[in-house]
Design a protein around this motif. Structure first.
Motif, PDB file in Angstrom:
ATOM      1  N   MET A  97     -18.662  25.159  56.307  1.00 22.20           N
ATOM      2  CA  MET A  97     -19.381  23.888  56.226  1.00 22.20           C
ATOM      3  C   MET A  97     -18.587  22.779  56.913  1.00 22.20           C
ATOM      4  O   MET A  97     -19.162  21.937  57.620  1.00 22.20           O
ATOM      5  CB  MET A  97     -19.652  23.538  54.761  1.00 22.20           C
ATOM      6  CG  MET A  97     -20.618  24.489  54.067  1.00 22.20           C
ATOM      7  SD  MET A  97     -20.738  24.171  52.277  1.00 22.20           S
ATOM      8  CE  MET A  97     -21.440  22.516  52.288  1.00 22.20           C
ATOM      9  N   ALA A  98     -17.260  22.770  56.691  1.00 19.60           N
ATOM     10  CA  ALA A  98     -16.417  21.757  57.331  1.00 19.60           C
ATOM     11  C   ALA A  98     -16.436  21.906  58.849  1.00 19.60           C
ATOM     12  O   ALA A  98     -16.487  20.906  59.588  1.00 19.60           O
ATOM     13  CB  ALA A  98     -14.988  21.862  56.799  1.00 19.60           C
ATOM     14  N   LEU A  99     -16.413  23.149  59.329  1.00 16.95           N
ATOM     15  CA  LEU A  99     -16.453  23.382  60.779  1.00 16.95           C
ATOM     16  C   LEU A  99     -17.777  22.921  61.378  1.00 16.95           C
ATOM     17  O   LEU A  99     -17.815  22.426  62.514  1.00 16.95           O
ATOM     18  CB  LEU A  99     -16.219  24.869  61.073  1.00 16.95           C
ATOM     19  CG  LEU A  99     -14.799  25.373  60.803  1.00 16.95           C
ATOM     20  CD1 LEU A  99     -14.730  26.887  60.996  1.00 16.95           C
ATOM     21  CD2 LEU A  99     -13.794  24.687  61.720  1.00 16.95           C
ATOM     22  N   ASP A 100     -18.866  23.065  60.620  1.00 12.70           N
ATOM     23  CA  ASP A 100     -20.163  22.568  61.097  1.00 12.70           C
ATOM     24  C   ASP A 100     -20.126  21.050  61.283  1.00 12.70           C
ATOM     25  O   ASP A 100     -20.636  20.507  62.267  1.00 12.70           O
ATOM     26  CB  ASP A 100     -21.269  22.949  60.111  1.00 12.70           C
ATOM     27  CG  ASP A 100     -21.619  24.429  60.166  1.00 12.70           C
ATOM     28  OD1 ASP A 100     -21.318  25.060  61.201  1.00 12.70           O
ATOM     29  OD2 ASP A 100     -22.184  24.939  59.174  1.00 12.70           O
ATOM     30  N   VAL A 101     -19.499  20.362  60.314  1.00 11.18           N
ATOM     31  CA  VAL A 101     -19.391  18.897  60.406  1.00 11.18           C
ATOM     32  C   VAL A 101     -18.542  18.504  61.605  1.00 11.18           C
ATOM     33  O   VAL A 101     -18.878  17.591  62.375  1.00 11.18           O
ATOM     34  CB  VAL A 101     -18.796  18.317  59.106  1.00 11.18           C
ATOM     35  CG1 VAL A 101     -18.532  16.821  59.250  1.00 11.18           C
ATOM     36  CG2 VAL A 101     -19.737  18.579  57.939  1.00 11.18           C
ATOM     37  N   ALA A 108     -21.121  14.868  69.329  1.00 13.25           N
ATOM     38  CA  ALA A 108     -21.495  13.456  69.410  1.00 13.25           C
ATOM     39  C   ALA A 108     -20.434  12.613  70.102  1.00 13.25           C
ATOM     40  O   ALA A 108     -20.588  11.389  70.220  1.00 13.25           O
ATOM     41  CB  ALA A 108     -21.758  12.912  68.004  1.00 13.25           C
ATOM     42  N   GLY A 109     -19.346  13.238  70.556  1.00 12.77           N
ATOM     43  CA  GLY A 109     -18.287  12.516  71.245  1.00 12.77           C
ATOM     44  C   GLY A 109     -17.395  11.714  70.338  1.00 12.77           C
ATOM     45  O   GLY A 109     -16.753  10.742  70.776  1.00 12.77           O
ATOM     46  N   VAL A 110     -17.323  12.079  69.062  1.00 12.02           N
ATOM     47  CA  VAL A 110     -16.492  11.346  68.098  1.00 12.02           C
ATOM     48  C   VAL A 110     -15.030  11.723  68.269  1.00 12.02           C
ATOM     49  O   VAL A 110     -14.691  12.885  68.522  1.00 12.02           O
ATOM     50  CB  VAL A 110     -16.971  11.639  66.663  1.00 12.02           C
ATOM     51  CG1 VAL A 110     -16.015  11.028  65.646  1.00 12.02           C
ATOM     52  CG2 VAL A 110     -18.383  11.123  66.457  1.00 12.02           C
ATOM     53  N   ASP A 111     -14.150  10.725  68.138  1.00 11.84           N
ATOM     54  CA  ASP A 111     -12.707  10.966  68.161  1.00 11.84           C
ATOM     55  C   ASP A 111     -12.317  11.615  66.831  1.00 11.84           C
ATOM     56  O   ASP A 111     -12.242  10.956  65.793  1.00 11.84           O
ATOM     57  CB  ASP A 111     -11.970   9.645  68.340  1.00 11.84           C
ATOM     58  CG  ASP A 111     -10.454   9.839  68.454  1.00 11.84           C
ATOM     59  OD1 ASP A 111      -9.955  10.907  68.063  1.00 11.84           O
ATOM     60  OD2 ASP A 111      -9.781   8.916  68.934  1.00 11.84           O
ATOM     61  N   SER A 142     -11.450  11.992  72.726  1.00  9.61           N
ATOM     62  CA  SER A 142     -11.993  10.738  73.252  1.00  9.61           C
ATOM     63  C   SER A 142     -11.848   9.639  72.208  1.00  9.61           C
ATOM     64  O   SER A 142     -11.490   9.899  71.071  1.00  9.61           O
ATOM     65  CB  SER A 142     -13.471  10.932  73.610  1.00  9.61           C
ATOM     66  OG  SER A 142     -14.217  11.232  72.440  1.00  9.61           O
ATOM     67  N   SER A 143     -12.135   8.412  72.619  1.00 13.38           N
ATOM     68  CA  SER A 143     -12.017   7.273  71.704  1.00 13.38           C
ATOM     69  C   SER A 143     -13.328   6.518  71.618  1.00 13.38           C
ATOM     70  O   SER A 143     -13.382   5.302  71.684  1.00 13.38           O
ATOM     71  CB  SER A 143     -10.895   6.343  72.172  1.00 13.38           C
ATOM     72  OG  SER A 143      -9.676   7.023  72.235  1.00 13.38           O
ATOM     73  N   MET A 144     -14.419   7.273  71.496  1.00 12.85           N
ATOM     74  CA  MET A 144     -15.739   6.662  71.539  1.00 12.85           C
ATOM     75  C   MET A 144     -16.186   6.116  70.187  1.00 12.85           C
ATOM     76  O   MET A 144     -17.083   5.284  70.119  1.00 12.85           O
ATOM     77  CB  MET A 144     -16.773   7.676  72.046  1.00 12.85           C
ATOM     78  CG  MET A 144     -16.523   8.125  73.491  1.00 12.85           C
ATOM     79  SD  MET A 144     -17.701   9.357  74.024  1.00 12.85           S
ATOM     80  CE  MET A 144     -19.222   8.419  73.964  1.00 12.85           C
ATOM     81  N   SER A 145     -15.614   6.612  69.105  1.00 13.98           N
ATOM     82  CA  SER A 145     -16.099   6.201  67.787  1.00 13.98           C
ATOM     83  C   SER A 145     -15.268   5.065  67.222  1.00 13.98           C
ATOM     84  O   SER A 145     -14.145   4.823  67.648  1.00 13.98           O
ATOM     85  CB  SER A 145     -16.059   7.381  66.806  1.00 13.98           C
ATOM     86  OG  SER A 145     -14.717   7.724  66.549  1.00 13.98           O
ATOM     87  N   GLU A 146     -15.861   4.368  66.265  1.00 13.80           N
ATOM     88  CA  GLU A 146     -15.114   3.350  65.540  1.00 13.80           C
ATOM     89  C   GLU A 146     -14.170   4.045  64.562  1.00 13.80           C
ATOM     90  O   GLU A 146     -14.450   5.157  64.107  1.00 13.80           O
ATOM     91  CB  GLU A 146     -16.086   2.443  64.779  1.00 13.80           C
ATOM     92  CG  GLU A 146     -16.939   1.572  65.664  1.00 13.80           C
ATOM     93  CD  GLU A 146     -16.102   0.584  66.446  1.00 13.80           C
ATOM     94  OE1 GLU A 146     -15.091   0.088  65.897  1.00 13.80           O
ATOM     95  OE2 GLU A 146     -16.449   0.314  67.622  1.00 13.80           O
ATOM     96  N   PRO A 147     -13.053   3.421  64.219  1.00  9.64           N
ATOM     97  CA  PRO A 147     -12.154   4.034  63.229  1.00  9.64           C
ATOM     98  C   PRO A 147     -12.887   4.354  61.940  1.00  9.64           C
ATOM     99  O   PRO A 147     -13.693   3.567  61.459  1.00  9.64           O
ATOM    100  CB  PRO A 147     -11.083   2.959  63.021  1.00  9.64           C
ATOM    101  CG  PRO A 147     -11.097   2.160  64.279  1.00  9.64           C
ATOM    102  CD  PRO A 147     -12.532   2.157  64.734  1.00  9.64           C
ATOM    103  N   SER A 148     -12.622   5.531  61.397  1.00  5.94           N
ATOM    104  CA  SER A 148     -13.340   5.990  60.211  1.00  5.94           C
ATOM    105  C   SER A 148     -12.723   5.419  58.938  1.00  5.94           C
ATOM    106  O   SER A 148     -11.537   5.095  58.896  1.00  5.94           O
ATOM    107  CB  SER A 148     -13.294   7.514  60.135  1.00  5.94           C
ATOM    108  OG  SER A 148     -13.795   7.971  58.906  1.00  5.94           O
TER     109      SER A 148
END
Length: 361
Positions: A97-101, A108-111, A142-148
């Motif tokens: 499940m974690a690997l799917d996430v 989606a290009g998330v860092d 990549s650095s496309m996402s906002e910090p989580s």
């Protein structure tokens, strides 16, 4: 992961729950007088022995014993295999499940490092190589996402440090330790053979039926006034060992499993109770006991080279191959002999020497 499942209780990993989920009709069997969850029953309805037991030939007593679901209120080998399989199934399911996430984030290009790891509080390895590899890992994302807001993990060092509580020599062997145990209960075949017992005697403590039994259970059994239920309720645990007190008891000889010994470690554990003069059991029974002579293949072992290990009741006789002329041989026989004693000395005053465990690696 187990923290997240804790609120649902331990039954998520229960042996019986997992077996019922498999579809076997245990309720119908119980109505027919077959209780696979009863003491010493062999076979869970799907298997008659463990995976390890499947490798043994038919008719081998160990094969049948490994198929026990419950020894008593404690699981048997097959019961423990079921529980471990249930844990593995739950953890692997969670991992998938974690690997799917993570895969969704990657698509989606998330860092990933920014979303899942705490970059500021993490602890890097102590070496320059670890730091360079971690930085290289960062550059690939990549650095496309906002910090989580879910930063709670730390990037571990690439190279793990040395073990804190295990000597590397003993942690990197291809075979597990082999042992011989005189305590009860003990199941299976010993990994160390008794070549000669001579006049040495085996004993086990004769505990009362309420030894280690809970207060509530004791009260219930006492109300029954039943000797049969006292026997059923009695705890199986009992200290024990093999002992001698005089040279007339002869030579006790153990054949060590030379073919499986790669480290050369040999230690014994001693029995039992408090010792005179406030001395520890290792000192009183062996290290300072001049009445005991220990030999390997006929050569006397020097007690000055022995030490208490890994606990205060155990003594490491041999540390490793290659030290002090100690080398591996095709046959390795460990012997114990007692010195002559005054025949008029009372039995309880003789210097008894008692061994509960012998271990070789």
């Amino acid at each position: 992961l187990d923290k997240h499942y804790a609120e649902f209780g331990y039954n998520a990993f229960c042996i019986q729950t997992g077996l019922y989920f498999g579809g076997h009709d245990y309720d119908a069997e119980i109505e027919a007088g077959i209780n696979r969850f009863g003491w010493k029953f062999q076979g869970d309805g799907y298997h008659n022995t463990t995976r390890y037991g499947e490798e043994l030939p038919d008719g081998n007593a160990r094969k049948s014993s490994l198929g026990t679901v419950y020894r008593n209120w404690h699981p048997g080998p097959l019961g423990f295999q079921i529980a471990s399989d249930a844990f593995a199934y739950v953890y692997v399911t969670g991992l998938l499940m974690a690997l799917d996430v993570i895969e969704e984030d990657m698509n989606a290009g998330v860092d990933l490092l920014d979303r899942w790891f705490d970059r500021n509080g993490r602890q890097l390895g102590s070496t320059e190589e670890d730091d360079e590899q971690s930085q290289a890992l960062r550059r690939t994302a990549s650095s496309m996402s906002e910090p989580s807001t879910h930063r709670q993990l730390r990037i571990p060092p690439v190279n793990l440090p040395k073990p804190l509580f295990c000597e590397p020599l003993y942690c990197s062997t291809p075979h597990p330790p082999n042992c011989l145990n005189y305590e009860k209960p003990t199941f299976g075949n010993p990994g160390i053979a008794v070549q000669n017992q001579a006049g040495w005697k085996i004993f086990n403590d004769a505990n009362k039926w309420n030894y280690k039994v809970g207060k509530v259970d004791i009260a219930l059994i006492k109300e029954m006034r039943s000797a049969e239920w006292e026997r059923k309720c009695a705890h199986l645990d009992a200290c024990g060992g093999i002992f001698a007190s005089d040279s007339r008891d002869g030579t006790l000889a153990f054949e060590l499993p030379a073919a499986k010994m790669t480290a050369g470690l040999v230690f014994v554990c001693l029995c039992c109770g408090n010792q005179p003069g406030g001395k520890g059991i290792a000192e009183y029974r062996l290290l300072e006991n001049q009445n005991v002579t220990i030999k390997l293949n006929g050569n006397v072992l020097d007690k000055a080279g022995m030490d208490k290990w890994p606990t205060g009741k155990c003594v490491r006789l041999l540390r490793q191959f290659g030290v002090g002329g100690y080398k591996k041989e095709d046959t390795m026989v460990l012997t114990f002999e007692m010195a002559d004693q005054d025949p008029d000395l009372a039995y309880e005053l003789k210097p008894h020497f008692e061994i509960s465990h012998v271990v070789a690696l």
